[in-house]
Design a protein around this motif. Structure first.
Motif, PDB file in Angstrom:
ATOM      1  N   GLY A 129       0.815  -1.207   0.000  1.00 59.71           N
ATOM      2  CA  GLY A 129       0.000   0.000   0.000  1.00 59.71           C
ATOM      3  C   GLY A 129       0.850   1.259   0.000  1.00 59.71           C
ATOM      4  N   LYS A 130       0.187   2.393  -0.119  1.00 60.57           N
ATOM      5  CA  LYS A 130       0.879   3.683  -0.184  1.00 60.57           C
ATOM      6  C   LYS A 130       1.771   3.869   1.040  1.00 60.57           C
ATOM      7  N   GLY A 131       3.040   4.172   0.795  1.00 58.63           N
ATOM      8  CA  GLY A 131       3.979   4.458   1.863  1.00 58.63           C
ATOM      9  C   GLY A 131       4.620   3.251   2.509  1.00 58.63           C
ATOM     10  N   ARG A 178      -0.633  -2.396   4.676  1.00 58.71           N
ATOM     11  CA  ARG A 178      -1.127  -1.034   4.866  1.00 58.71           C
ATOM     12  C   ARG A 178      -0.255  -0.291   5.866  1.00 58.71           C
ATOM     13  N   THR A 211      -1.089   8.376   9.572  1.00 58.24           N
ATOM     14  CA  THR A 211      -1.470   8.235   8.160  1.00 58.24           C
ATOM     15  C   THR A 211      -2.979   8.027   8.068  1.00 58.24           C
TER      16      THR A 211
END
Length: 211
Positions: A129-131, A178, A211
């Motif tokens: 996932g993002k990051g 995540r 986040t």
């Protein structure tokens, strides 16, 4: 009879020791721009009895992880393709192994040596996932409930703007990773060789970014 290195010495609840070591083998390095008759440094995990040092379990990366997974570049000497730099226990008794030079964390069966899953790297079993993508990392730790922390150096050579501490939640049913939280230094700082998680834990090195 092997020489352990500085990266890990974890005493388990069974009063055994988990240590990092290595081996050198002949290998075909053509997949990473090297010679077909080159030499490669493989990462190894040993579980030893304490205090005798008798080997109870031994895991060799070259038996389970292909050289082509590396991000290291052949420079004319034995290729350090894997580079174990931490070992941790998972709640089900497995091993969580960080390999700096493949940019991946591996869950390994302590009974068979099988790689159960990869997090990150070229063959991740999780959709990142993002990051969550990390590079040249250290200090992968399991915190139960499918949550891991990683120190993302992102450097040597530098491929990210700054080093970060990451808290990542894994969903094995959906196969996703995540980002729960990241910890960063202000101003930006790059750590090229070791990690800042000890200072992170004390609150002195980084600040949390939700986040």
């Amino acid at each position: 009879g092997r020489q352990s290195d500085l990266h890990e010495f974890l005493i388990t609840p069974e009063n055994t020791g988990l240590i990092t070591t290595y081996e050198i083998r002949d290998a075909d390095l053509s997949s990473v721009g090297g010679p077909s008759n080159g030499k490669v440094i493989g990462g190894m995990v040993q579980e030893i009895a304490l205090p005798s040092g008798r080997v109870l379990f031994e895991w060799k990366s070259l038996d389970h992880v292909d050289v082509s997974e590396t991000h290291a570049v052949w420079m004319g000497h034995p290729l350090d393709y894997f580079h174990i730099n931490s070992i941790d226990l998972t709640p089900d008794g497995g091993l969580l192994v960080s390999a700096r030079n493949t940019w991946a964390v591996y869950k390994i069966s302590r009974r068979t040596g099988e790689v159960r899953w990869r997090l990150g790297g070229k063959r991740s079993d999780f959709k990142m996932g993002k990051g969550t993508v990390f590079a040249w990392q250290h200090d992968a730790r399991h915190h139960g409930h499918n949550r891991v922390t990683i120190f993302d150096d992102g450097a040597m050579p530098q491929v990210e703007p700054q080093s970060r501490g990451l808290v990542i939640q894994l969903d094995q049913k959906s196969g996703t990773a995540r980002l729960v939280r990241k910890y960063v230094h202000r101003p930006n700082r790059i750590v090229t060789r070791l990690n800042g998680l000890g200072s992170l834990a004390s609150g002195g090195w980084m600040s949390a970014v939700p986040t």
